[in-house]
Structures are given as C-alpha cells and as structure tokens.
Scaffold this motif. Structure first.
Motif, PDB file in Angstrom:
ATOM      1  N   GLY A  19       1.384  -1.166  -0.202  1.00 27.36           N
ATOM      2  CA  GLY A  19      -0.043   0.038   0.441  1.00 27.36           C
ATOM      3  C   GLY A  19       0.651   1.303   0.027  1.00 27.36           C
ATOM      4  O   GLY A  19       0.273   2.201   0.181  1.00 27.36           O
ATOM      5  N   LYS A  22      -0.745   3.242  -3.642  1.00 30.18           N
ATOM      6  CA  LYS A  22      -2.135   2.498  -4.209  1.00 30.18           C
ATOM      7  C   LYS A  22      -2.633   2.944  -5.601  1.00 30.18           C
ATOM      8  O   LYS A  22      -1.897   3.560  -6.580  1.00 30.18           O
ATOM      9  CB  LYS A  22      -3.029   3.414  -3.376  1.00 30.18           C
ATOM     10  CG  LYS A  22      -2.293   3.486  -1.399  1.00 30.18           C
ATOM     11  CD  LYS A  22      -3.276   3.570  -0.772  1.00 30.18           C
ATOM     12  CE  LYS A  22      -2.444   3.533   0.888  1.00 30.18           C
ATOM     13  NZ  LYS A  22      -3.401   2.506   1.302  1.00 30.18           N
ATOM     14  N   THR A 156      -6.777  -1.493   0.388  1.00 31.07           N
ATOM     15  CA  THR A 156      -6.615  -2.221   1.810  1.00 31.07           C
ATOM     16  C   THR A 156      -6.630  -3.525   2.264  1.00 31.07           C
ATOM     17  O   THR A 156      -7.139  -3.916   1.047  1.00 31.07           O
ATOM     18  CB  THR A 156      -7.595  -1.541   2.575  1.00 31.07           C
ATOM     19  OG1 THR A 156      -8.937  -1.317   2.121  1.00 31.07           O
ATOM     20  CG2 THR A 156      -7.447   0.234   2.924  1.00 31.07           C
ATOM     21  N   THR A 157      -6.266  -4.279   2.412  1.00 33.22           N
ATOM     22  CA  THR A 157      -6.434  -5.999   2.944  1.00 33.22           C
ATOM     23  C   THR A 157      -7.861  -5.591   3.982  1.00 33.22           C
ATOM     24  O   THR A 157      -8.066  -5.183   4.833  1.00 33.22           O
ATOM     25  CB  THR A 157      -5.307  -6.000   3.959  1.00 33.22           C
ATOM     26  OG1 THR A 157      -5.449  -7.244   4.314  1.00 33.22           O
ATOM     27  CG2 THR A 157      -5.172  -5.574   5.424  1.00 33.22           C
ATOM     28  N   ALA A 160      -7.977  -5.816   7.751  1.00 31.00           N
ATOM     29  CA  ALA A 160      -8.106  -4.807   8.171  1.00 31.00           C
ATOM     30  C   ALA A 160      -9.649  -4.420   8.728  1.00 31.00           C
ATOM     31  O   ALA A 160      -9.988  -3.805   9.995  1.00 31.00           O
ATOM     32  CB  ALA A 160      -7.794  -3.277   7.566  1.00 31.00           C
ATOM     33  N   SER A 212     -13.283   0.686   8.824  1.00 30.37           N
ATOM     34  CA  SER A 212     -11.914  -0.213   8.393  1.00 30.37           C
ATOM     35  C   SER A 212     -10.911   0.732  10.377  1.00 30.37           C
ATOM     36  O   SER A 212     -11.357   1.262  10.314  1.00 30.37           O
ATOM     37  CB  SER A 212     -11.135  -0.017   7.801  1.00 30.37           C
ATOM     38  OG  SER A 212      -9.908  -0.191   7.282  1.00 30.37           O
ATOM     39  N   ILE A 214      -7.724   0.883   9.436  1.00 27.23           N
ATOM     40  CA  ILE A 214      -6.790   1.986   8.869  1.00 27.23           C
ATOM     41  C   ILE A 214      -7.117   2.610   8.188  1.00 27.23           C
ATOM     42  O   ILE A 214      -8.400   2.637   7.955  1.00 27.23           O
ATOM     43  CB  ILE A 214      -5.762   1.124   8.031  1.00 27.23           C
ATOM     44  CG1 ILE A 214      -6.255   0.001   7.643  1.00 27.23           C
ATOM     45  CG2 ILE A 214      -4.948  -0.188   9.684  1.00 27.23           C
ATOM     46  CD1 ILE A 214      -5.277  -0.852   6.169  1.00 27.23           C
TER      47      ILE A 214
END
Length: 214
Positions: A19, A22, A156-157, A160, A212, A214
């Motif tokens: 990330g 992005k 994003t994962t 998260a 999320s 994050i």
C-alpha cells in the motif's frame, strides 16, 4: 545494503502490495530509483514488466497503479477460490509432516498479530504461500502467483475490517486441521469458505457497511 538491480521488480511489487503505492498513484521512474536505491535502467525494465502484467496502466506518458472494478474483483475472487481450494486439497494429500508443522506454527504465532492489520496481511500471505508450496504442484504455484500479484491492486486488506483478523485465524486453523488429517475435501471446503468470507468482507468495506481499522 543497496538492493541488487534485479530486485527492482520485486521492490516495486512489494511497495504496491504493502500500500505504499495505491491504485491511481503515478509512478515516476526517477522517484522510484531514488526511493528504492536502484538505478533507472532496471526500474524502467520493471515498470515495463508490471505494465505487461496489467498491474500498471498507461495514462498518457505516465504509468499509474491499476485499479480493479467490481466485476474484475468478483472474477479474481472466483479464480482465487478455485485455485486456492485445489492447493489445499493437494496439500492435504502431499504435504510432508514438516510442512504441516510449519503451517500449524504459523497459525499459533499469528494469534499474537491480531489487532495489527499490516502484520496480519503479511502473515496471511506467508500462510497461503506455504499452502501453495505444500501442494507440490509447480504449475498451480505459478498460477496462484499471478492471482496474488493481482491481489496487490486492492487498496486495503480485508483483514483491516473490525473483527476480521480473529475470524481469519480461526479459518486458518480449520484449514490446517483438515490438512493435518489428510482430509482433501474438508481442506478444499475450508479454504474456499475462507476466501468467500474474505470477499464478503471486502465488499462490505468497499460499501462502507463495515469499518476499517486503518
């Protein structure tokens, strides 16, 4: 230590995967060379390779990190679920006792990472890679490598999402238990269910239904 020039591709791919860059970010050859400590020639070659793999998109004279639309995301998860399920099934049949022990250790050690999405994401990649290797099928490993490179295009994962990390650990545990008992059908089912739940979480994150961390 200064990275070897041949590492330019891996360094850029890792930066996208983590990330640092992005989807939509513009990659400038000179900036990358300075940031990664690599000369511009291998950077240029790496960017061309990433463009060929559709991880980068041409925007005029510039290259930007590609993004996945809803349909592409759904297609990717369908393929991932099938290939990952096959890998788990083959691992249940062919994994050595040592490989199974490594998978079990990963699950137990990763429990300490709950609450740290970045570390969990890295651990998750290691876990899945270990299953791929334990399948003992080089062609499947190659195809899964392509799939996981495309997964790097997600901003994003899914780990998260609030509560997703603990659930993922439990799912990993179920996958390893099936591999430990050499239950090929259960291993495939457990891993495909794991991917399905990750996809649902991804959709909820994108829609704003879940938050999320994050």
């Amino acid at each position: 230590m200064k990275p070897a020039p041949t590492d330019a591709y891996s360094l850029i791919l890792e930066a996208i995967d983590l990330g640092v860059y992005k989807p939509g970010d513009r990659l400038v050859e000179s900036d990358l060379a300075e940031r990664l400590g690599v000369s511009r020639t291998p950077i240029r070659e790496a960017l061309q390779r990433l463009e060929t793999q559709s991880l980068l998109t041409r925007d005029g004279r510039s290259l930007i990190v590609s993004s996945l639309d809803h349909n592409q995301l759904a297609e990717l998860y369908v393929v991932r679920a099938e290939l990952e399920g096959l890998a788990a099934s083959l691992a249940a049949r062919h994994a050595t006792a040592e490989e199974v022990a490594v998978l079990r250790d990963m699950v137990e050690q990763d429990r300490a990472l709950v609450g740290n999405p970045g570390a969990m994401a890295r651990a998750n990649r290691r876990f899945h890679k270990q299953i791929h290797l334990a399948s003992h099928n080089r062609f499947l490993v190659q195809q899964l490598g392509l799939v996981h490179r495309s997964m790097a295009l997600m901003a994003t994962t899914s780990l998260a999402a609030v509560g997703r990390d603990s659930a993922a650990i439990a799912e990993h545990d179920a996958i390893v238990r099936a591999i430990e008992t050499q239950d090929t059908a259960a291993a495939r089912e457990a891993l495909q269910a794991h991917i399905s739940k990750a996809f649902v979480t991804r959709l909820k994150l994108d829609s704003g239904e879940v938050k999320s961390t994050i």
